[in-house]
Write an enzyme that holds these catalytic residues in place. Structure first.
Site, PDB file in Angstrom:
ATOM      1  N   GLU A  93       0.803  -1.216   0.000  1.00 49.06           N
ATOM      2  CA  GLU A  93       0.000   0.000   0.000  1.00 49.06           C
ATOM      3  C   GLU A  93       0.837   1.268   0.000  1.00 49.06           C
ATOM      4  OE1 GLU A  93      -2.100   0.515   3.920  1.00 49.06           O
ATOM      5  OE2 GLU A  93      -2.112  -1.671   3.796  1.00 49.06           O
ATOM      6  N   CYS A 106       3.428   8.457   0.517  1.00 49.67           N
ATOM      7  CA  CYS A 106       4.051   7.539   1.469  1.00 49.67           C
ATOM      8  C   CYS A 106       4.172   6.184   0.778  1.00 49.67           C
ATOM      9  CB  CYS A 106       3.163   7.434   2.710  1.00 49.67           C
ATOM     10  SG  CYS A 106       3.681   6.142   3.854  1.00 49.67           S
ATOM     11  N   CYS A 117       7.679  -4.838  15.292  1.00 48.50           N
ATOM     12  CA  CYS A 117       7.149  -3.856  16.250  1.00 48.50           C
ATOM     13  C   CYS A 117       5.738  -4.287  16.679  1.00 48.50           C
ATOM     14  CB  CYS A 117       7.102  -2.454  15.636  1.00 48.50           C
ATOM     15  SG  CYS A 117       8.725  -1.829  15.180  1.00 48.50           S
ATOM     16  N   CYS A 120       2.424  -2.558  15.206  1.00 55.49           N
ATOM     17  CA  CYS A 120       2.349  -2.315  13.759  1.00 55.49           C
ATOM     18  C   CYS A 120       1.711  -3.494  13.040  1.00 55.49           C
ATOM     19  CB  CYS A 120       3.760  -2.063  13.230  1.00 55.49           C
ATOM     20  SG  CYS A 120       3.818  -1.812  11.455  1.00 55.49           S
ATOM     21  N   CYS A 334      -1.564   1.970   8.654  1.00 58.53           N
ATOM     22  CA  CYS A 334      -0.314   1.233   8.713  1.00 58.53           C
ATOM     23  C   CYS A 334      -0.443  -0.254   8.387  1.00 58.53           C
ATOM     24  CB  CYS A 334       0.322   1.398  10.098  1.00 58.53           C
ATOM     25  SG  CYS A 334       0.561   3.105  10.552  1.00 58.53           S
TER      26      CYS A 334
HETATM   27  N1  SAH Z   1      10.190   0.560   9.278  1.00 57.45           N
HETATM   28  C1  SAH Z   1      10.264   1.997   9.297  1.00 57.45           C
HETATM   29  C2  SAH Z   1       9.280   2.705   8.389  1.00 57.45           C
HETATM   30  C3  SAH Z   1       7.880   2.172   8.295  1.00 57.45           C
HETATM   31  S1  SAH Z   1       6.757   2.468   9.603  1.00 57.45           S
HETATM   32  C4  SAH Z   1      10.172   2.501  10.724  1.00 57.45           C
HETATM   33  O1  SAH Z   1       9.985   1.702  11.624  1.00 57.45           O
HETATM   34  O2  SAH Z   1      10.337   3.699  10.931  1.00 57.45           O
HETATM   35  C5  SAH Z   1       6.449   4.198   9.629  1.00 57.45           C
HETATM   36  C6  SAH Z   1       6.105   4.714  11.023  1.00 57.45           C
HETATM   37  O3  SAH Z   1       4.815   4.256  11.440  1.00 57.45           O
HETATM   38  C7  SAH Z   1       7.078   4.246  12.093  1.00 57.45           C
HETATM   39  O4  SAH Z   1       7.391   5.312  12.954  1.00 57.45           O
HETATM   40  C8  SAH Z   1       6.276   3.200  12.818  1.00 57.45           C
HETATM   41  O5  SAH Z   1       6.755   2.947  14.102  1.00 57.45           O
HETATM   42  C9  SAH Z   1       4.895   3.820  12.771  1.00 57.45           C
HETATM   43  N2  SAH Z   1       3.778   2.932  13.087  1.00 57.45           N
HETATM   44  C10 SAH Z   1       3.632   1.627  12.829  1.00 57.45           C
HETATM   45  N3  SAH Z   1       2.457   1.162  13.303  1.00 57.45           N
HETATM   46  C11 SAH Z   1       1.848   2.221  13.868  1.00 57.45           C
HETATM   47  C12 SAH Z   1       0.603   2.399  14.540  1.00 57.45           C
HETATM   48  N4  SAH Z   1      -0.240   1.388  14.724  1.00 57.45           N
HETATM   49  N5  SAH Z   1       0.302   3.630  14.977  1.00 57.45           N
HETATM   50  C13 SAH Z   1       1.160   4.680  14.794  1.00 57.45           C
HETATM   51  N6  SAH Z   1       2.332   4.575  14.174  1.00 57.45           N
HETATM   52  C14 SAH Z   1       2.684   3.355  13.726  1.00 57.45           C
END
Ligand code: SAH
Length: 344
Positions: A93, A106, A117, A120, A334
């Site tokens: 996406e 994005c 994480c 996520c 996300c």
């Molecule tokens: N892998 C990279 C980039 C992709 S994620 C990274 O970790 O930075 C982009 C951003 O979205 C990151 O800051 C990640 O921690 C955040 N993110 C992921 N899931 C999320 C959620 N459920 N709510 C808010 N931010 C989220």
């Protein structure tokens, strides 16, 4: 024989490819312009190439395409979410965000993610594969075609860990910046990482003017370890040292992303501890109320809590902003659009 992916080649590689085909060098320039300037989808569109060359290209080369399979458009602010199908059936996406100063996309850098994480959705099923530079470019080109307006900025914040797909991401950055192609200013590009320290040092040496965003989400290793497994191999002291070195080397301000999760990382004590660690660093903190993911148990902090957290950071001299929510009526945050599609 496997066909060569021309969309992922820079101009030097294209020239090499064309010379090996026994064609004159200037054909490489024409090809580059068709692919990255005019965003051609097929060789048959390339009308200033002789028909015989176009046929040869059909047989030996390809232009892998990201094909739109779903699109959601926000009635509130024009944000568009796209689900793309790639060549091998992977889906990813991307999001178009409309700001006063221009359109930003994005993009995803991997199908899925292996960083794990806990909050996520992209990482729930692990990583499927790395995207090629051409597939990253395609997301931008296709969205630009679809919305009919220039895309002037990119954030690498879709699914995937950009520094876990380093070579392809670097190639993407150089290609999108190429003056014969999209000509996107490096200062309009943000790469977000969960903090792969070794790769951050490597990136600092690349002489780029992009913005580095680091997903911190915690003021200490205890909390960070509980929500980001990658933190165990890259503890905060090491990570913040790499951030300092990056800012020093590039003279670019680092953005720290901090997803606010109720009762996890959002207390005043957390804010004070964070401020203590970031003091005197060329940086700024971006607070993001965590997006609900139905497979995940985290709850977003209240607006009041976010404001208070921001105030504590600011009182301690740490520049802080709260991320504006775009596309709230089409929210599939996300990685959830992709997940919904794969589970059908
Ligand atoms: N892998 C990279 C980039 C992709 S994620 C990274 O970790 O930075 C982009 C951003 O979205 C990151 O800051 C990640 O921690 C955040 N993110 C992921 N899931 C999320 C959620 N459920 N709510 C808010 N931010 C989220």
């Amino acid at each position: 024989m496997a066909k060569t992916d021309l969309r992922s080649m820079d101009s030097v590689e294209l020239e090499q490819f064309i010379i090996e085909m026994g064609e004159p060098k200037f054909r490489a320039k024409q090809l580059f312009e068709w692919i990255h300037g005019k965003h051609a989808a097929e060789f048959s569109e390339m009308t200033n190439l002789p028909k015989t060359l176009r046929e040869k290209l059909e047989n030996t080369a390809k232009l892998p395409q990201a094909e739109v399979v779903r699109k959601l458009v926000s009635q509130k602010d024009g944000t568009r979410k796209y689900l793309f199908a790639l060549e091998n059936g992977s889906v990813i996406e991307s999001v178009l965000m409309k700001y006063e100063y221009g359109n930003t996309v994005c993009i995803s850098t991997q199908a899925g993610c292996r960083m794990g994480c806990r909050f996520c959705a992209s990482t729930l099923d692990g990583v499927e594969r790395n995207l090629t530079a051409g597939e990253m470019l395609s997301q931008v080109y296709e969205i630009q075609k679809d919305c009919g307006e220039r895309v002037s900025g990119v954030v690498l914040m879709g699914s995937g860990e950009p520094l876990d797909n380093y070579e392809n991401v670097l190639k993407f950055l150089r290609l999108i910046n190429d003056s014969k192609g999209q000509n996107m200013g490096q200062r309009h590009i943000t790469l977000s990482t969960c903090g792969l320290v070794d790769k951050m040092y490597e990136l600092a040496e690349e002489n780029l003017q992009i913005t580095l965003a680091v997903s911190l989400h915690a003021p200490n290793d205890g909390i960070r370890n509980s929500i980001m497994p990658i933190s165990k191999a890259n503890p905060m002291d090491t990570l913040l040292a790499a951030c300092r070195a990056y800012a020093e080397k590039t003279k670019r301000r680092i953005t720290f992303e901090y997803a606010m999760m109720q009762g996890v990382n959002d207390s005043d004590a957390c804010a004070r501890e964070l401020a203590g660690r970031l003091r005197h660093m060329l940086c700024h903190v971006n607070l993001i109320p965590v997006n609900d993911v139905k497979e995940r148990a985290f709850v977003k902090s209240s607006d009041e809590r976010v404001r208070r957290f921001a105030a504590v950071l600011q009182e301690h001299g740490v520049e802080t902003t709260v991320r504006r929510r775009l596309g709230s009526d089409i929210d599939a945050a996300c990685g959830q659009l992709r997940r919904g599609y794969l589970k059908k």
